[in-house]
Design an enzyme around this catalytic site. Sequence first.
Site, PDB file in Angstrom:
ATOM      1  N   ASN A 210      29.344  32.193  65.543  1.00 38.83           N
ATOM      2  CA  ASN A 210      28.182  33.093  66.062  1.00 38.83           C
ATOM      3  C   ASN A 210      27.365  32.370  66.949  1.00 38.83           C
ATOM      4  O   ASN A 210      27.487  31.087  67.145  1.00 38.83           O
ATOM      5  CB  ASN A 210      27.492  33.934  65.151  1.00 38.83           C
ATOM      6  CG  ASN A 210      26.583  32.873  64.104  1.00 38.83           C
ATOM      7  OD1 ASN A 210      25.754  32.052  64.656  1.00 38.83           O
ATOM      8  ND2 ASN A 210      26.964  32.741  62.868  1.00 38.83           N
ATOM      9  N   GLY A 273      16.018  30.097  54.402  1.00 36.91           N
ATOM     10  CA  GLY A 273      17.676  30.158  54.805  1.00 36.91           C
ATOM     11  C   GLY A 273      17.618  30.858  56.164  1.00 36.91           C
ATOM     12  O   GLY A 273      17.367  32.122  56.468  1.00 36.91           O
ATOM     13  N   ASP A 279      29.356  36.242  57.518  1.00 35.79           N
ATOM     14  CA  ASP A 279      29.382  37.023  56.253  1.00 35.79           C
ATOM     15  C   ASP A 279      30.923  37.242  55.824  1.00 35.79           C
ATOM     16  O   ASP A 279      31.077  37.545  54.706  1.00 35.79           O
ATOM     17  CB  ASP A 279      28.870  38.410  56.606  1.00 35.79           C
ATOM     18  CG  ASP A 279      27.601  38.577  56.814  1.00 35.79           C
ATOM     19  OD1 ASP A 279      26.938  37.805  56.108  1.00 35.79           O
ATOM     20  OD2 ASP A 279      27.192  39.282  57.858  1.00 35.79           O
ATOM     21  N   LYS A 289      48.658  25.513  64.282  1.00 36.96           N
ATOM     22  CA  LYS A 289      48.036  26.262  65.387  1.00 36.96           C
ATOM     23  C   LYS A 289      48.902  27.516  65.369  1.00 36.96           C
ATOM     24  O   LYS A 289      50.398  27.579  65.706  1.00 36.96           O
ATOM     25  CB  LYS A 289      48.190  25.446  66.598  1.00 36.96           C
ATOM     26  CG  LYS A 289      47.569  26.089  67.741  1.00 36.96           C
ATOM     27  CD  LYS A 289      47.445  25.293  68.948  1.00 36.96           C
ATOM     28  CE  LYS A 289      46.964  26.245  70.008  1.00 36.96           C
ATOM     29  NZ  LYS A 289      47.407  25.592  71.353  1.00 36.96           N
ATOM     30  N   ASP A 306      26.912  34.669  49.250  1.00 37.72           N
ATOM     31  CA  ASP A 306      25.423  34.933  49.863  1.00 37.72           C
ATOM     32  C   ASP A 306      24.677  33.680  49.316  1.00 37.72           C
ATOM     33  O   ASP A 306      24.372  33.656  48.015  1.00 37.72           O
ATOM     34  CB  ASP A 306      25.066  36.273  49.573  1.00 37.72           C
ATOM     35  CG  ASP A 306      23.711  36.560  50.250  1.00 37.72           C
ATOM     36  OD1 ASP A 306      22.935  35.528  50.440  1.00 37.72           O
ATOM     37  OD2 ASP A 306      23.730  37.413  51.212  1.00 37.72           O
ATOM     38  N   ILE A 307      24.575  32.745  50.185  1.00 41.68           N
ATOM     39  CA  ILE A 307      23.719  31.512  49.748  1.00 41.68           C
ATOM     40  C   ILE A 307      22.164  32.029  49.305  1.00 41.68           C
ATOM     41  O   ILE A 307      21.716  31.362  48.226  1.00 41.68           O
ATOM     42  CB  ILE A 307      23.836  30.506  50.856  1.00 41.68           C
ATOM     43  CG1 ILE A 307      25.069  30.227  51.295  1.00 41.68           C
ATOM     44  CG2 ILE A 307      23.141  29.231  50.426  1.00 41.68           C
ATOM     45  CD1 ILE A 307      25.173  29.447  52.603  1.00 41.68           C
ATOM     46  N   LYS A 337      16.406  43.619  52.686  1.00 39.41           N
ATOM     47  CA  LYS A 337      16.881  42.241  52.303  1.00 39.41           C
ATOM     48  C   LYS A 337      15.907  41.735  51.543  1.00 39.41           C
ATOM     49  O   LYS A 337      16.394  40.999  50.305  1.00 39.41           O
ATOM     50  CB  LYS A 337      17.105  41.428  53.624  1.00 39.41           C
ATOM     51  CG  LYS A 337      18.389  41.986  54.388  1.00 39.41           C
ATOM     52  CD  LYS A 337      18.599  40.809  55.441  1.00 39.41           C
ATOM     53  CE  LYS A 337      19.876  41.442  56.172  1.00 39.41           C
ATOM     54  NZ  LYS A 337      20.091  41.091  57.711  1.00 39.41           N
ATOM     55  N   LYS A 341      17.882  40.879  47.777  1.00 36.81           N
ATOM     56  CA  LYS A 341      18.104  39.588  47.530  1.00 36.81           C
ATOM     57  C   LYS A 341      17.048  38.921  46.914  1.00 36.81           C
ATOM     58  O   LYS A 341      17.004  37.667  46.327  1.00 36.81           O
ATOM     59  CB  LYS A 341      18.313  38.715  48.945  1.00 36.81           C
ATOM     60  CG  LYS A 341      19.458  39.394  49.872  1.00 36.81           C
ATOM     61  CD  LYS A 341      20.038  38.399  50.870  1.00 36.81           C
ATOM     62  CE  LYS A 341      20.928  38.898  51.719  1.00 36.81           C
ATOM     63  NZ  LYS A 341      21.722  37.800  52.546  1.00 36.81           N
TER      64      LYS A 341
END
Length: 410
Positions: A210, A273, A279, A289, A306-307, A337, A341
């Site tokens: 990302n 975090g 994800d 390759k 999920d850390i 969240k 979490k």
Amino acid sequence: MSTLTDKHIVLGVTGSIAAYKSAELVRRLREAGATVRVIMTAAATAFITPLTLQALSGHPVRQKLMDPEAEAAMSHIELARWADAILVAPASADFLARLAHGLADDLLATVCLASQAPILVAPAMNRVMWESAATVENCATLRRRGAVILGPGEGEQACGELGFGRMLDADVLAAQVATYFGDAELGGVRVLITAGPTREALDPVRYLSNRSSGKMGYALAAAAAAAGASVTLVSGPVNLPAPRAVDRIEVQSAEQMFNAVMALAPECDIFVGVAAVADYRPVHPAANKLKKKNEEMHIVLEPTADILAAVAALSQAPFTVGFAAETDHVSAYARSKLRDKRLRMIVANRVGEGLGFDADDNALEVIWDGGEQQLARAPKSRLAEDLISIIAERYHAESSTEDSGSAHRA
Ligand code: PMT
């Protein structure tokens, strides 16, 4: 004032009319218990004599890089290692520029470059020089690397102008240095931060990732170190140098980040975090390759661990802070969240319009159980300082509640 007993301070004095205040500063630092060794730049000697600072510090004043006699007594590298902190007061605009650009063209700049000690600078200059784009950028660079900028103060200047640019008074500076060591917001606190993106391999040369640049997480690490914390930064692949006094662990994938964080989390007091962790990852990354074929390609993805949630679920969980990057319903998604979490705090940022991913600026909404605070659009380095103050306040408030026997874990 907190004590500076046994602290070794290198005091750098640069060319500014405020150099006369350095004499008083040496006295104040010594009164607080510090041993002070002074380095003067050539320009500083036009404003105050080395003899004055030698008499007050009780040590010869160093001036030149290539000085065989002084180097034989204590080399500039030994001086760099000796320092518990380097305080540059006054710091001229020219010195801030040289420090920001990593120059080593005189003794003071070289010692700063060769030392791992925290650097504190007390700018002193005409208000227009202080407000100039170059100085603003140089200070932002220095903050990003973990330097602490003390002042400047506002008021009448030697040049007759009014505004920001006056060096803080000696007693204020000595108190702020003592605060840095003693009562710093996060003095003695262990902070673990994740930053940057992760890369999930498709084959040996391709990956899913990302747009996170790491700027927000690195700014936060620098601000936490400047607030006195011992900071470890677990970083995905980014193009940023490690901030000063921050221990960086480099990882690539979400799995590597998870393993690094879970090994360190039980030993930390605060976990933040900031990383944009993937994800999902390809279930079967190809060993060789992948070759182009004239047909659709289907990649099967599986969720990553999920850390943040795993850290928050530890039996002795640190004060756990998450970030939430959202394009819409920013506050509502962030709050869910926080709840799902089981976090102590969530920091929401809207992405787009030059904010969030890969931008220099951000705007934050900080939310915790029973409170929230908005941090308006600003450079990430500035926001990071404010956010660290909020985190420190909430962390200390919760720690004292737990100490008094009414522990509450979200
Ligand atoms: O790096 P920059 O370019 O400066 O950009 C900064 C940022 C926009 C990346 C940063 O401010 C930010 O918002 N980071 C979180 C990005 C995100 O997309 O978060 P999320 O909604 O996917 O995840 C929420 C939280 O869970 C985050 O704290 C994330 O680190 C964490 N998480 C997510 C997935 C996962 N597998 N493990 C996690 O720990």
